[in-house]
Design an enzyme around this catalytic site. Structure first.
Site, PDB file in Angstrom:
ATOM      1  N   CYS A  86      22.740  55.815  41.060  1.00  0.00           N
ATOM      2  CA  CYS A  86      24.162  55.854  40.688  1.00  0.00           C
ATOM      3  C   CYS A  86      24.832  57.065  41.341  1.00  0.00           C
ATOM      4  O   CYS A  86      24.967  57.116  42.547  1.00  0.00           O
ATOM      5  CB  CYS A  86      24.309  55.835  39.165  1.00  0.00           C
ATOM      6  SG  CYS A  86      25.966  55.350  38.649  1.00  0.00           S
ATOM      7  N   HIS A 203      20.736  51.195  37.331  1.00  0.00           N
ATOM      8  CA  HIS A 203      19.966  52.226  36.626  1.00  0.00           C
ATOM      9  C   HIS A 203      18.628  51.683  36.135  1.00  0.00           C
ATOM     10  O   HIS A 203      18.530  51.245  34.981  1.00  0.00           O
ATOM     11  CB  HIS A 203      20.728  52.688  35.386  1.00  0.00           C
ATOM     12  CG  HIS A 203      21.920  53.542  35.670  1.00  0.00           C
ATOM     13  ND1 HIS A 203      21.848  54.908  35.744  1.00  0.00           N
ATOM     14  CD2 HIS A 203      23.218  53.225  35.872  1.00  0.00           C
ATOM     15  CE1 HIS A 203      23.063  55.406  35.983  1.00  0.00           C
ATOM     16  NE2 HIS A 203      23.915  54.406  36.071  1.00  0.00           N
ATOM     17  N   GLU A 205      16.154  53.319  35.129  1.00  0.00           N
ATOM     18  CA  GLU A 205      15.627  54.130  34.018  1.00  0.00           C
ATOM     19  C   GLU A 205      16.146  53.648  32.667  1.00  0.00           C
ATOM     20  O   GLU A 205      15.645  54.056  31.627  1.00  0.00           O
ATOM     21  CB  GLU A 205      15.971  55.614  34.246  1.00  0.00           C
ATOM     22  CG  GLU A 205      17.381  56.056  33.893  1.00  0.00           C
ATOM     23  CD  GLU A 205      18.438  55.739  34.964  1.00  0.00           C
ATOM     24  OE1 GLU A 205      18.123  54.980  35.909  1.00  0.00           O
ATOM     25  OE2 GLU A 205      19.578  56.231  34.829  1.00  0.00           O
TER      26      GLU A 205
END
Lengths: 229, 739
Positions: A86, A203, A205
């Site tokens: 990002c 993302h 994660e």
């Protein structure tokens, strides 16, 4: 696997990145403040999401000129691993470690939702645990993820198999409707030519356990772990 | 440049401009024993504004229940605090930013989020979730699109940057908000119960420290603006709207939380409404001490600012702290690291006065105790609301086709999907959002544990208008029900009480009666008020909004693996209705959407039943017998079932029987009801257990296929509902720039 997460003023996915790295690789990353000028001895440098310096200039532009960046660029140029998610991806394009730029989303709005990605290149240290062409769900959360590069660069990215992940529909087609932000060639993430630097807008994660809605993001971290251990 | 004129004639016009009545000004003279300076007049003006002094509401707020064994800190501090076990505390509050958001929607909403975040991290909590409650005018009103777009972007722009997930909220449209939208923002934070910070200053000689952004001329008299009715020239007040800087806020959060890990802070207070004035007065007053501030040391963004301007500025992202002596260096290093201003601007005194100096002169010297203790308090005259006539289901036309009615409702502005809104909010950052927007309550995991906090904001203004007592009860009960439907135990509420002009007895009556209902519900449900905010004068040119006491509830689940959502997990699950139903159509969405009528009484909220039925439902969920659960609210049973189908992409096949007219059974808005989706193995037992406890329970049918089927009445494809439901808002907003 030894890793570092860089913390810029108003990074806000630094903790999420650290949690994912520790949970999956079993080793907590070192958090490195932007004013440092040297990196610790690590295999991987992760640039997390957020709004570094408020993104009041172009996204990532200020961070790309912060103290620590010279060490990160050297790290990348030496063939060591750099992973930008990002805002981290935006920073990498601003440093030139990755080509192109991230412009404002096509609809001019911030977009936060799960999107379907196709793993186009599963031959990198970041993506090895995925199947070629595998469809995965990963959330995006950005205002400026509209990937742009000139025609020559795009051709080079395609020819060199540098496109890591692309926005696709449920059938794996890179349609306009499946493209959330207007990115050229539906590009969601790219590798540098050597394959040691990955930048992506989604993302991974954020989707590393069922309680959060899925585990499709684990593959990036598992790939790194298997490649580096 | 002319020198600052502090000792000027205090004329009647000047007093009126400061929003003080003649009586109030007389009180100022009595306290001061002399004519106040201009700076002093400004300080009295903001401290005694409705917004800061709660002068019309205080008397009634005192009646709300605020205690429970798990309450660590109730109203009166920056935010409320509850114990969530294991040495952890949840800190939360909701606040309005209505007037600024109408004038400048992006900045108004953004600074609303910034302000409420500061209220929470001031106390030592890391903010972990933002919520909001928004009311706009009717969709056809020419300003609604612009306001909706700007407010949503402002909330997102601020919350996304600071990296706190915006996990849910509610949005209503009604003509009563055409000239006065409501933007209520809520923040929930997590702290260690033994490391909480309060605002009471202590220690004569201790340094008073200013940190954060520099002070500018923005927002001067914002609190006074928020305490007056809107008129046609209100849009000229744009300069009183502050400008938010979420980047600085993020730095301020990190710097404050870092310093809070050291043993350096005596007291800390954010500079919110009325900025430096209210923060210093509050800290001095709570600590029973005096403050002496040298205003030349205040970091300033603009040149030649006067003491008056500095004391009244509402520049954002600023905090005031009292440090332990000798800790200035340690604190300064942390704030410098985060590139924030840090200035010692004064010290604590034993005079009991707020003493301000500027260029060597004393420009204000006000005794703090009377400034706060003698603030006006009004027992405003009020009249009870006229009860609305009840509407019998038989007197309301049945729909020609049940399916068409359902489609029309699900695609209406009232019930259409809010995805267009929440997709603009980062609702996942921090990696603990385990129930995303769109369900009954949002849920965030307590980081690093198995515990979860369920959060819900609710209010049904049309009920509050029809019957303020029932409406007040219902607003509290609905958050309680929403939290219960996730399996969490509701613990406490915050609120944002939005009403019209309290100087009109019928408006004051709405306020008093809504509070009565709220208080009754809080007691019955063991669900106290721990923080809150009052926003009055929500009127434009003499027309008040619907009474809107927005409630923000917080609950706790010990084991998040037991949490339920509204989405059934498989076909063939049995749908069980808990709570029966009488088919109440007064003040219902059916009446509004299908019949274009807004009359009728609000549904009765039987608080004993709420408690009993809700506790039963939670027990079933925690006993792992429930696959999905949804409370029944706006639009009634059939709408709730349809929402469960939309969430799961699985249809249903049910029978609504013939005890009630079909539209009453389908769309009646009786309270204290839930739908459980359970495996066939558990269904009979749950119904029996409920009936043994005298709780109405019945089997409606089952989850199945991709159609929505009501026996003998309706058979429509889920996809058709989905399209209408999902598309209304994006299509409506598409016209934003072509309008």
């Amino acid at each position: 696997m030894k890793s570092a997460v860089i913390v810029f003023p108003a990074s806000n996915c630094d903790r999420d990145m650290a949690v994912a790295l520790e949970k999956i690789t079993g080793q907590a990353p070192q958090m490195v403040w932007h004013q440092e000028s040297e990196l610790p001895d690590v295999d991987l440098v992760a640039l997390p999401g957020g709004f570094s310096y408020g993104d009041y200039l172009r996204c990532g532009a200020m961070a790309a000129r912060s103290h620590i960046m010279k060490a990160i660029v050297d790290h990348g140029n030496q063939g060591k691993y750099v992973f930008g998610v990002c805002n981290g991806f935006q920073v990498l394009t601003e440093t030139g470690l990755l080509p192109g730029a991230l412009m404002r989303n096509r609809n001019l709005k911030f977009i936060c939702k799960d999107v379907t990605l196709k793993v186009e290149n599963n031959d990198s240290v970041f993506t090895r645990q995925y199947q070629h062409g595998q469809l995965i769900n990963i959330p995006i959360a950005h205002h400026d993820g509209n990937y742009f590069a000139d025609a020559d660069t795009l051709k080079r990215l395609e020819d060199n198999n540098q496109i890591a992940v692309r926005y696709v529909d449920h059938n794996g087609e890179a349609t306009k409707a499946a493209n959330p932000n207007g990115s050229q060639h539906n590009i969601a993430g790219i590798l540098n030519k050597k394959g040691n630097v990955l930048g992506m807008m989604p993302h991974p994660e954020r989707l590393i356990e069922d309680a959060l809605g899925g585990t499709d993001g684990r593959g990036f971290f598992e790939s790194l772990m298997h490649s580096l251990n | 440049m002319t020198a600052f004129e502090n000792n000027i004639d205090i004329t009647e016009d000047l007093i009126a401009e400061h929003g003080l009545s003649a009586d109030e000004y007389q009180r100022v003279l009595d306290i001061m024993g002399r004519t106040p300076t201009l700076t002093e007049l400004g300080i009295f003006s903001v401290m005694w504004s409705e917004h800061c002094s709660y002068k019309s509401s205080r008397l009634h707020l005192k009646k709300l229940p605020t205690e429970a064994p798990w309450v660590i800190c109730g109203p009166g501090e920056n935010a409320g605090i509850i114990d969530i076990g294991d040495g952890q505390a949840a800190i939360f509050k909701m606040e309005s930013h209505n007037h600024p958001s109408y004038i400048e929607p992006y900045q108004g909403a953004a600074t609303g989020v910034g302000g409420i975040l500061r209220d929470v991290f001031t106390m030592g909590a890391r903010p972990v979730a933002n919520m909001n409650a928004l009311r706009f005018g009717e969709p056809e009103h020419p300003k609604t699109r612009h306001l909706l777009s700007g407010v949503v972007e402002g909330i997102g722009g601020y919350g996304n940057c600071v990296g706190v997930p915006t996990v849910g909220g509610e949005t209503n449209f009604h003509p009563s908000y055409n000239g006065n939208i409501l933007v209520n923002a809520m923040t929930v934070g997590l702290a260690d119960a033994d490391n909480i910070f309060y605002c009471a200053a202590a220690g004569v000689g201790n340094p008073v420290v200013y940190v954060g952004s520099k002070t500018g001329r923005d927002g001067i008299h914002g609190a006074t603006m928020a305490s007056a009715e809107f008129t046609e020239d209100s849009e000229e007040k744009r300069p009183t709207v502050q400008v938010g800087d979420p980047f600085t806020e993020k730095l301020l959060i990190e710097a404050c939380l870092e310093l809070m890990q050291k043993d350096a802070i005596v007291a800390i207070q954010d500079m919110g409404a009325a900025g430096l004035t209210s923060s210093s007065v509050e800290m001095a007053s709570k600590g029973d001490v005096g403050f002496e501030l040298n205003l030349n040391n205040v970091p300033q963004r603009e040149e030649h600012m006067t003491p008056y301007e500095m004391m009244l500025s509402e520049s954002q992202e600023r905090m005031l702290m009292v440090l332990k002596p000798g800790h200035e260096g340690e604190a300064e290093a942390i704030f410098r690291k985060w590139d924030l201003d840090f200035a010692v601007i004064g010290e604590i005194t034993d005079t009991g006065n707020l003493t301000l100096t500027f260029d060597g002169d004393v420009v204000a010297d006000i005794p703090v105790a009377p400034l706060t203790d003698l603030a006006p308090e009004y027992d405003r005259p009020w009249v009870p609301s006229e009860p609305k006539a009840d509407i019998k289901a038989e007197d309301v036309a049945a729909p020609a086709d049940l399916g068409d009615a359902l489609l029309k409702m699900m695609g209406s502005p009232h019930l259409a999907s809010r995805k267009w809104i929440w997709e603009q909010y980062d609702h996942m950052v921090m990696g603990d959002t385990i129930q995303r927007p769109g369900g009954d309550a949002a849920m965030v995991r307590v980081h690093g544990t198995e515990k979860g906090l369920a959060i819900s904001t609710d209010c049904t203004p049309r009920y509050c208008y029809a019957d303020p007592v029932q409406g007040g009860r219902q607003a509290v009960a609905e958050t309680w029900r929403n939290i219960t439907a996730t399996g969490a135990t509701p613990l406490a509420i915050t609120n944002c009480l939005n009403f019209g002009n309290p100087e009109r007895p019928e408006i004051m009556g709405q306020f008093v009666e809504c509070l009565k209902g709220m208080g009754e519900a809080c007691i019955a449900l063991d669900y106290p008020v721990v923080s809150g905010n009052v926003s009055l004068y929500n009127e434009t040119n003499g027309t008040g909004i619907h009474p809107t006491p927005a409630i923000g509830g917080v609950g706790l689940i010990a084991d998040t693996s037991k949490m339920t959502t509204i989405a059934p997990k498989a076909e063939g699950e049995v749908l069980v209705l808990i709570g029966g139903g009488q088919g109440h159509l007064g003040a219902s969405l059916y009446l509004d959407i299908i019949e274009s009528r807004e009359d009728g009484g609000a549904p009765e909220v039987d608080l004993d039943k709420e408690r009993h039925y809700g506790d039963f439902v939670r027990e079933q969920i925690l006993g792992s017998k429930v696959s999905a659960c949804h409370d029944i609210s706006d639009g009634g049973l059939l709408v709730a079932l349809t929402e469960m189908s939309l969430a799961s992409s699985i249809g249903f096949d049910i029978d609504l029987g013939d005890n009630l007219p079909i539209h009453a059974a389908a769309f009646g808005e009786d309270q204290a009801r839930y739908i459980l989706s359970v495996t066939a193995a558990h269904a009979e037992q749950i119904v029996k257990d409920a009936q043994d406890e005298n709780i109405p329970a019945s089997i409606l049918g089952k989850t199945q296929g991709t159609d929505l089927i009501v026996k003998g009445q309706m058979n429509i494809p889920l996809q058709q509902v989905l399209d209408l439901h999902r598309n209304w808002m994006p299509e409506y907003m598409r016209a934003e720039h072509s309008a």
